[in-house]
Design a protein around this motif. Sequence first.
Motif, PDB file in Angstrom:
ATOM      1  N   GLU A  46     -28.460 -14.957  64.518  1.00 49.28           N
ATOM      2  CA  GLU A  46     -29.481 -14.343  63.840  1.00 49.28           C
ATOM      3  C   GLU A  46     -29.569 -14.457  62.367  1.00 49.28           C
ATOM      4  N   LYS A  47     -30.797 -14.978  61.560  1.00 46.71           N
ATOM      5  CA  LYS A  47     -30.701 -15.304  60.217  1.00 46.71           C
ATOM      6  C   LYS A  47     -31.997 -14.445  59.650  1.00 46.71           C
ATOM      7  N   ILE A  48     -31.704 -13.929  58.655  1.00 49.22           N
ATOM      8  CA  ILE A  48     -32.812 -13.315  57.604  1.00 49.22           C
ATOM      9  C   ILE A  48     -33.353 -14.648  56.755  1.00 49.22           C
ATOM     10  N   LEU A  49     -34.729 -14.870  57.044  1.00 51.14           N
ATOM     11  CA  LEU A  49     -35.322 -15.973  56.427  1.00 51.14           C
ATOM     12  C   LEU A  49     -36.470 -15.401  55.354  1.00 51.14           C
ATOM     13  N   ILE A  50     -36.268 -15.669  54.313  1.00 48.59           N
ATOM     14  CA  ILE A  50     -37.294 -15.544  53.252  1.00 48.59           C
ATOM     15  C   ILE A  50     -37.988 -17.004  52.672  1.00 48.59           C
ATOM     16  N   LYS A  51     -39.243 -16.774  52.684  1.00 49.57           N
ATOM     17  CA  LYS A  51     -40.257 -17.695  52.124  1.00 49.57           C
ATOM     18  C   LYS A  51     -41.410 -17.403  52.174  1.00 49.57           C
ATOM     19  N   LYS A  52     -42.119 -17.639  51.076  1.00 54.76           N
ATOM     20  CA  LYS A  52     -43.802 -17.191  50.919  1.00 54.76           C
ATOM     21  C   LYS A  52     -44.511 -17.336  51.779  1.00 54.76           C
ATOM     22  N   GLY A  53     -45.023 -16.386  52.585  1.00 55.36           N
ATOM     23  CA  GLY A  53     -46.066 -16.427  53.792  1.00 55.36           C
ATOM     24  C   GLY A  53     -45.470 -16.849  55.148  1.00 55.36           C
ATOM     25  N   ILE A  54     -44.044 -16.808  55.086  1.00 55.02           N
ATOM     26  CA  ILE A  54     -43.528 -17.224  56.412  1.00 55.02           C
ATOM     27  C   ILE A  54     -43.855 -16.001  57.460  1.00 55.02           C
ATOM     28  N   GLY A  55     -43.937 -14.834  57.275  1.00 54.30           N
ATOM     29  CA  GLY A  55     -44.396 -13.967  58.081  1.00 54.30           C
ATOM     30  C   GLY A  55     -45.837 -13.421  58.454  1.00 54.30           C
ATOM     31  N   PHE A  56     -46.463 -14.201  57.593  1.00 56.21           N
ATOM     32  CA  PHE A  56     -48.127 -13.946  57.595  1.00 56.21           C
ATOM     33  C   PHE A  56     -48.711 -14.159  59.249  1.00 56.21           C
ATOM     34  N   GLY A  57     -48.978 -13.244  59.925  1.00 56.77           N
ATOM     35  CA  GLY A  57     -49.274 -13.465  61.243  1.00 56.77           C
ATOM     36  C   GLY A  57     -48.222 -13.816  62.315  1.00 56.77           C
ATOM     37  N   ALA A  58     -47.061 -13.651  61.860  1.00 57.45           N
ATOM     38  CA  ALA A  58     -46.108 -14.073  62.728  1.00 57.45           C
ATOM     39  C   ALA A  58     -45.779 -13.090  63.882  1.00 57.45           C
ATOM     40  N   LYS A  59     -45.400 -13.577  65.135  1.00 60.37           N
ATOM     41  CA  LYS A  59     -44.944 -12.551  65.920  1.00 60.37           C
ATOM     42  C   LYS A  59     -43.804 -12.707  66.747  1.00 60.37           C
ATOM     43  N   ALA A  60     -43.194 -11.887  67.400  1.00 58.45           N
ATOM     44  CA  ALA A  60     -41.839 -12.399  68.054  1.00 58.45           C
ATOM     45  C   ALA A  60     -42.279 -13.378  69.103  1.00 58.45           C
ATOM     46  N   GLY A  61     -41.391 -14.530  69.050  1.00 56.20           N
ATOM     47  CA  GLY A  61     -41.347 -15.596  69.893  1.00 56.20           C
ATOM     48  C   GLY A  61     -41.954 -16.568  69.176  1.00 56.20           C
TER      49      GLY A  61
END
Length: 282
Positions: free
Chosen positions: A27-42
Motif C-alpha cells: 500500500e502507498k499513499i499517492l499525491i498528485k493534483k487531480g489523482i483522486g478526482f472522481g476516483a473509486k475503489a478498484g
Amino acid sequence: MLVLPAAYTVLKPFNNNVVLAQHEGIEKILIKKGIGFGAKAGDQIPADTVFERVFVIENPETKQRFNQLITEIDDRLVGICEEVLHLISSATGELNEEMHVRLTDHIAFTVYRLKNNDQIENPFMIEIETLYPQELAIAKEATRLLEKALDLPIPEEEAGFIALHIHSLKTKDRLSNTVKYAYLCNSAVEIIEDELKVEIDRKSIDYARFASHIRYAVERILKKIAIKNELLPVIKKTYKSSYRLAKMVAAMMEEELYAPVPEEEVGYLTLHIERLKNALDN
C-alpha cells in the motif's frame, strides 16, 4: 516528482489530490493534483504516472494504527493532512512513518475542537516563536493550507503545536522533550521574574538568547555532555545574586529532568541571568 513503474489499484480516494493505492499487496499513499478526482475503489492508476509524493508505511504496527485512524476520520481531512505532511517533508527533507498517525490524529482532534467552538490555547507560543522560528514558519504554511481546504479559521496557537511536531521530526527527538524545552524556558523566566519582581520582555534579543541557552543546556544535561567553565569561581564571586537565581533555576530543572545540573552549567546560566538583569536596568 516520482514515477511508479507499475500500475496501482485505488483502495481509497481521500480527496482530489490524495489516494491510498496498492500494487501486489504493498500500500502507498499517492499525491498528485487531480489523482483522486472522481476516483473509486478498484480504479486503476496507469504505470509510469508521475506523482508529486509517494508515502509508504512499512512498520506493521504503525500501518495498523494508520488504517484504524482513517476509518475514524473524514476522508477529506485525511487527504488534507497528507498534503500537509507533503508540505512539511518538502520543506524539511524529513518525514517518518509515525508522523502519518501522530500529526493526522492531532490535526483531526484540533478540527473537532474548533468546530465545537473550543478555544485552542498554547501556553508556550512565545517560547516556540523564539526557539523554533523555522518550524513555526512551515507550520503557518500548513495552517493556511488547512484553512483553505476546510474553510475553517485555524488560530496561530495551533501553528505553534504543529511547529513542535516539526521540530521533533527534524531533530528525531521525542515530542515530549521538544515540549519540555519550551516549558523549562518559561518556568525559568517565571522564577527570575518572581524573585526580581519584574516582567521580562519575551520579545527581546536577551530573552531569545536566554531561551536558546536553556534549550541547549537541557539537551546537554539529558545527553550527559560535559562542558568546561574555567571562569566558574570568578562568576560565583562576581555575580552572587544572579548565581543564587541560577541555583534556583537549576533546582527546578533537576526536578523536571530527573538529572543533575552540573555546576559548569549553573555558571553559564548565571551569565545569562546577569545579562537579562542588565537589560532590565537599561
